[in-house]
Design a protein around this motif. Structure first.
Motif, PDB file in Angstrom:
ATOM      1  N   ALA A 108       0.814  -1.215   0.000  1.00 29.71           N
ATOM      2  CA  ALA A 108       0.000   0.000   0.000  1.00 29.71           C
ATOM      3  C   ALA A 108       0.847   1.263   0.000  1.00 29.71           C
ATOM      4  CB  ALA A 108      -0.926   0.006   1.217  1.00 29.71           C
TER       5      ALA A 108
ATOM      6  N   GLU B 256      -5.276   2.933   1.673  1.00 26.00           N
ATOM      7  CA  GLU B 256      -5.589   1.527   1.465  1.00 26.00           C
ATOM      8  C   GLU B 256      -5.384   0.790   2.776  1.00 26.00           C
ATOM      9  OE1 GLU B 256      -3.515  -2.261  -0.823  1.00 26.00           O
ATOM     10  OE2 GLU B 256      -3.332  -0.250  -1.711  1.00 26.00           O
TER      11      GLU B 256
ATOM     12  N   GLY C 162      -7.000   2.385   6.523  1.00 25.57           N
ATOM     13  CA  GLY C 162      -6.887   3.200   5.318  1.00 25.57           C
ATOM     14  C   GLY C 162      -7.787   4.420   5.374  1.00 25.57           C
TER      15      GLY C 162
END
Length: 399
Positions: free
Chosen positions: A23, A33, A359
């Protein structure tokens, strides 16, 4: 991904972040994310835990800087005055326990591993433990809130050094939480402290006009300050380091006072350790106190805004030297607590971890100044050490 030689891995010509989760690997400013981390890496400065540890510890801290032994002995005096024991390790044990309790109360299954940069347990020990327990994705909490070489990038370099020392480049991924200088969990304890500090001053009979609030932080070389934060932000000579402190100080003073009783305030520095020929951020707190007293100030509220706990530079530079200065100039002074294990601070650190676990969109992340929320992945060239140059560092885009 093998980065043992410090070279960047590149995918499709795009620079990647060293040893990052997927991510964060491409280097977004904010990672939105979700990431399923296995554990938290609590990283601290470290400190001696006995008289025999003091000089070896100071050699670790100053390694490669050519500091003469006589200078180390001068600094050792501060530690020896407290039995050779820095309070920082016990404070980190308390913080680790508090984080574990907060995580448990919220049903979050994330073990907390603790490692220091300069004394046992070292970061490499925590990484070894992570590997032995089968953890592969770590989210790091560095116990420093601001942006500079010493307070951010050096931690990121030490994560890379730890992977080198353990030969775990291909095994562990390490991201870090954002710098949390303006997160409510870090700021609220200072607001509470200033409210109480001003009440203590008023109880002694001093008026707001006679009182000055000193927001104190660690001085750093002016060249490092100028390079703190990304150059694209254009913070000026003091860089992001000074700008962040000033922004937080404004928030604290506004929240802790009213227009009718707001005292004067200023940002001051402490704990300078460089040679006289090298410019460091000023003014020194004791110099400022003398100048303000000469101009009529009779009481000081000292706020250790740059520190997360009552470690040696708070206990010596503020509780000892600054208080001696106050006595010397005939002024009253009170020192505000650091966040330590204040419930808001502990909760806030877990919230910062959960931003990355979940996230959380950038727009939903709390920040109490216009400078934040700060970056999850540090920007290229952020917090350069002009004297040492760039070394491999995790959680940021190269260099």
């Amino acid at each position: 991904m093998t980065i043992a030689n410090g070279e960047l891995d590149r995918v499709g010509g795009q620079a990647r972040v060293l040893a990052a989760t997927s991510a964060a690997a491409s280097g977004p400013e904010h990672v939105e994310e979700p990431v399923a981390y296995d554990a938290i890496l609590l990283a601290s400065f470290g400190g001696p835990e006995g008289q025999d540890d003091v000089i070896p510890f100071l050699r670790n801290v100053t390694g490669g800087r050519g500091i003469p032994e006589e200078r180390l002995e001068e600094v050792a005096h501060h530690y020896r005055a407290f039995g050779g024991i820095s309070p920082i390790n016990s404070q980190n044990r308390e913080l680790k326990a508090a984080l574990e309790a907060e995580l448990a109360s919220r049903g979050i299954d994330l073990p907390v591993l603790w490692g220091n940069r300069n004394w046992a347990p070292y970061i490499r020990d925590a990484l070894t433990e992570a590997n032995e327990r089968g953890f592969t994705k770590l989210i790091a909490i560095g116990t420093s809130a601001y942006s500079s070489y010493s307070s951010c990038r050096q931690y990121r370099e030490d994560y890379a050094i730890g992977l080198d020392a353990t030969n775990l480049w291909d095994t562990l991924q390490i991201d870090k939480i954002r710098q949390f200088f303006d997160h409510p969990g870090f700021v609220q304890p200072f607001i509470d402290g200033v409210v109480q500090g001003l009440a203590d001053v008023a109880a002694k009979g001093f008026t707001a006009a006679e009182t000055h609030v000193l927001f104190s932080t660690h001085s750093i070389p002016s060249t490092d300050a100028a390079k703190s934060g990304p150059e694209s932000r254009g913070f000026g000579d003091g860089g992001a380091y000074a700008a962040q402190h000033l922004a937080v100080a404004e928030v604290v003073i506004e929240a802790a006072t009213t227009d009718e009783v707001t005292p004067a305030w200023s940002l001051v520095y402490q704990s300078r350790s460089g040679p006289p020929s090298m410019p460091w951020l000023e003014p020194d707190i004791s110099d400022a106190m003398r100048d303000l007293a000469a101009a009529g100030t009779k009481a000081f509220v000292i706020v250790p805004l740059g520190f997360v706990s009552d470690h040696m530079e708070v206990k010596w530079d503020l509780d000892t030297e600054a208080m001696e200065t106050a006595e010397e100039i005939g002024a009253f002074a009170v020192r505000v607590p650091t966040p330590g294990i204040h419930p808001a601070y502990v909760t806030g650190l877990v919230d910062l971890v959960m931003e990355r676990v979940n996230g959380t969109p950038t727009a939903d992340r709390p920040s109490m100044t216009e400078l934040g929320p700060w970056y999850d992945v540090c920007r290229p060239g952020c917090c350069e050490n002009v004297r040492l140059g760039f070394k491999p560092a995790l959680a940021g885009l190269a260099p």
